[in-house]
Every structure is written in C-alpha cells, then in structure tokens.
Design a protein around this motif. Structure first.
Motif, short mmCIF file in Angstrom:
data_model
loop_
_atom_site.label_atom_id
_atom_site.label_comp_id
_atom_site.label_asym_id
_atom_site.label_seq_id
_atom_site.Cartn_x
_atom_site.Cartn_y
_atom_site.Cartn_z
N ALA A 200 -14.68 -1.45 -4.43
CA ALA A 200 -14.67 -3.09 -3.66
C ALA A 200 -13.86 -3.77 -4.06
CB ALA A 200 -15.74 -3.98 -3.57
N GLY A 201 -12.23 -3.55 -5.15
CA GLY A 201 -11.73 -3.94 -5.26
C GLY A 201 -11.67 -4.51 -6.80
N TYR A 202 -12.57 -4.06 -7.66
CA TYR A 202 -13.50 -5.04 -9.01
C TYR A 202 -12.60 -3.37 -9.94
CZ TYR A 202 -15.74 -8.17 -6.08
OH TYR A 202 -16.37 -9.51 -5.67
N ARG B 289 0.83 -1.07 -0.48
CA ARG B 289 0.12 0.43 -0.19
C ARG B 289 0.75 1.19 -0.15
NH1 ARG B 289 -4.85 1.83 1.49
NH2 ARG B 289 -5.09 3.61 2.49
N ARG C 271 -6.61 2.52 -2.79
CA ARG C 271 -7.71 2.77 -2.32
C ARG C 271 -8.29 1.70 -2.33
NH1 ARG C 271 -7.48 9.08 -3.26
NH2 ARG C 271 -5.42 9.79 -1.87
N ARG C 272 -8.71 0.91 -2.64
CA ARG C 272 -9.48 0.01 -3.52
C ARG C 272 -10.77 0.72 -3.24
NH1 ARG C 272 -6.13 -2.00 0.96
NH2 ARG C 272 -4.87 -4.44 -0.01
N THR C 273 -10.64 1.21 -4.51
CA THR C 273 -11.97 2.23 -4.66
C THR C 273 -13.15 0.57 -5.88
OG1 THR C 273 -11.34 4.57 -4.97
CG2 THR C 273 -13.21 3.65 -6.41
N GLN D 212 -6.47 5.37 -6.95
CA GLN D 212 -7.63 4.71 -6.93
C GLN D 212 -7.30 3.11 -7.23
OE1 GLN D 212 -10.70 6.37 -6.70
NE2 GLN D 212 -9.41 8.49 -6.63
N ARG D 213 -7.51 2.25 -7.39
CA ARG D 213 -6.37 1.10 -7.25
C ARG D 213 -6.02 0.85 -5.38
NH1 ARG D 213 -8.49 -3.36 -9.35
NH2 ARG D 213 -7.09 -4.49 -9.48
#
Length: 87
Positions: free
Chosen positions: A73-75, A5, A69-71, A66-67
């Motif tokens: 729900a990770g999709y 992270r 921060r897991r915007t 954005q990835r």
C-alpha cells in the motif's frame, strides 16, 4: 501508464539485467580459474566481487520493481527482515 511508472519499470528491469550479466561474468571467471588461465587468488577475488555486485544491484532492482508496483500500500517493501524503504 504514466511516465514515472514506465521509467521505474525500465530502471528496475535494467538493474536486474545488469545483475544477470554480472553473474554470467562471474561464471566466466570460474571457468577461467578451472581451466588454469587465471591465478587462483585473483580468480577468487574476481568471482566474489562480481557476485557481491550482482547481489547489491539485483536487490536494488527488486526493490525498485516492488516500489513501482506499490507493494504494501505504498508504505515500503517488506522483505521479512524489516522495511527497506519508508513511505
């Protein structure tokens, strides 16, 4: 905060900083063209190339952040025109 992270945040903000410096370089090119120390056609190419590079690098930095921060729900990241990265 785990290492992945932290590395992602550093990389994402690094890309945004590079994009900012590229835009500043583009503004410097505009000033050189306006003061007449640079030919117009070469100046237009210089400015367009710098702004294009800034757009690409800045978008990459935004997507990385954005990835991290897991915007979504990770999709992936949804930028209103479609999914940029898959799951």
């Amino acid at each position: 905060m785990n290492f992945r992270r932290a590395a992602g945040l550093v990389f994402g903000y690094g890309l945004l900083a590079i994009a900012l410096f590229t835009v500043v370089n583009s503004v410097r090119g505009v000033a050189r063209v306006l003061f007449g120390s640079f030919p117009l056609t070469a100046g237009v190419f210089f400015v367009m190339a710098n702004l294009g590079a800034a757009l690409i690098v800045g978008t990459g930095g935004y997507v990385v952040l954005q990835r991290v921060r897991r915007t979504g729900a990770g999709y992936g990241v949804d930028l209103d025109w479609g999914r940029v990265l898959g799951p």
